[in-house]
Motif scaffolding. Structure first.
Motif, PDB file in Angstrom:
ATOM      1  N   SER A 139       0.841  -1.190   0.000  1.00 12.45           N
ATOM      2  CA  SER A 139       0.000   0.000   0.000  1.00 12.45           C
ATOM      3  C   SER A 139       0.880   1.246   0.000  1.00 12.45           C
ATOM      4  O   SER A 139       2.079   1.178   0.300  1.00 12.45           O
ATOM      5  N   PRO A 140       0.314   2.422  -0.300  1.00 12.05           N
ATOM      6  CA  PRO A 140       1.110   3.651  -0.281  1.00 12.05           C
ATOM      7  C   PRO A 140       1.691   3.989   1.090  1.00 12.05           C
ATOM      8  O   PRO A 140       2.608   4.799   1.183  1.00 12.05           O
ATOM      9  N   GLU A 141       1.172   3.375   2.149  1.00 10.32           N
ATOM     10  CA  GLU A 141       1.716   3.625   3.488  1.00 10.32           C
ATOM     11  C   GLU A 141       2.833   2.649   3.838  1.00 10.32           C
ATOM     12  O   GLU A 141       3.463   2.774   4.887  1.00 10.32           O
ATOM     13  N   TYR A 142       3.059   1.644   2.997  1.00  6.87           N
ATOM     14  CA  TYR A 142       4.142   0.668   3.185  1.00  6.87           C
ATOM     15  C   TYR A 142       4.027  -0.100   4.508  1.00  6.87           C
ATOM     16  O   TYR A 142       5.046  -0.519   5.060  1.00  6.87           O
ATOM     17  N   LEU A 161       5.376  10.124  -8.916  1.00  4.80           N
ATOM     18  CA  LEU A 161       3.970  10.152  -8.532  1.00  4.80           C
ATOM     19  C   LEU A 161       3.466  11.588  -8.315  1.00  4.80           C
ATOM     20  O   LEU A 161       2.814  11.893  -7.325  1.00  4.80           O
ATOM     21  N   LEU A 178      -0.227  12.384  -7.368  1.00  2.00           N
ATOM     22  CA  LEU A 178      -0.727  12.207  -6.012  1.00  2.00           C
ATOM     23  C   LEU A 178      -0.570  13.494  -5.197  1.00  2.00           C
ATOM     24  O   LEU A 178      -1.334  13.743  -4.269  1.00  2.00           O
TER      25      LEU A 178
END
Length: 261
Positions: free
Chosen positions: A22-25, A257, A260
């Motif tokens: 996920s983008p939060e790693y 990115l 975003l």
């Protein structure tokens, strides 16, 4: 199909960037599936700090991601495929055991792409690491609380070695110094080259920037960082380009990115 059309219309080589995280790693990416031509996205399905080693079927999500990576590569015929992005950030949150297990997601994706019979010219496979994390930034309890950034790198370079032991062809670096320094005047001139010195495979710079505008995203919330001057941006860009030239890199990406932000 629309994305394929846009790529074909551009007439430029494609770099396909994927990630199992996920983008939060700190979790796997959301579960997604096709039902009757409709994308069903289960955003609630995000096992926090998922560790395949503790799963009764440890390879199931790895194999699903690898199959998706191969399918996407066959659709877009890219010159390069990034099969994992800033993957060491998963270790920073979830620990070394979870990281060791998740690294094979990138390796299996690279193996599937290399074995694809539908791909004539095989793309270069890349997995990237976060440079600031390798130096111990941002500071967290329990790691690199004392000593220099170089000393921290000496201990954390094992994360890079684990990734390089996979079948991924190229090690990518991503560096966003605003996550580590309040003043870019503190940024060492060997910030990138010191990490490159401990990399054993071919390398690429998958993303690098210092923001011209004081904005970043943290779990969807804009957080002020600092606005870099043109001179500061130029100094870091010079460091990025110098690193790319010194290692004859096939890819150097400035910004990442952007949509975003």
């Amino acid at each position: 199909e629309r994305m394929e059309g846009l790529a074909a219309e551009a007439g430029l080589p494609v770099v396909l960037a994927l990630s199992p995280l996920s983008p939060e790693y700190d979790t796997l990416a959301p579960d997604a599936r096709d039902e009757g031509g409709q994308l069903i996205l289960n955003s609630a399905w995000r096992p926090y700090c998922y560790d395949p080693a503790t799963d009764g079927v440890p390879t199931r999500y790895r194999d699903q991601f690898a199959g998706f990576a191969r399918w996407a590569a066959e659709r877009f015929s890219p010159r390069m495929v990034i099969v994992a992005q800033r993957i060491n950030l998963y270790e920073a949150t979830c620990g070394p055991a979870a990281y060791a297990s998740i690294v094979d997601f990138a390796g299996e994706a690279a193996r599937r792409i290399a074995a694809s019979e539908a791909l004539g010219d095989k793309p270069i496979t890349i997995a990237s690491v976060d440079v600031e994390d390798l130096y111990g930034f941002p500071k967290k309890d329990g790691r690199c609380q004392t000593g220099t950034a170089a000393e921290c790198l000496a201990g954390r370079k094992a994360l890079l070695a684990q990734l390089e032991a996979t079948d991924v062809m190229v090690t990518g670096l991503e560096s966003y110094p605003a996550n580590a320094f309040a003043d870019l005047g503190q940024l060492p001139g060997d910030w990138l080259s010191r990490v490159l010195a401990v990399a054993t495979k071919d390398t690429a710079i998958v993303g690098a920037e210092v923001p011209a505008q004081s904005m970043s995203t943290e779990r969807g919330v804009c957080s002020p960082l600092f606005a870099a001057t043109e001179a500061q941006q130029r100094a870091f860009l010079d460091q990025v380009l110098s690193a790319g030239a010194a290692r004859d890199m096939a890819l150097v990406a400035w910004r990442h990115l952007t949509d975003l932000q």
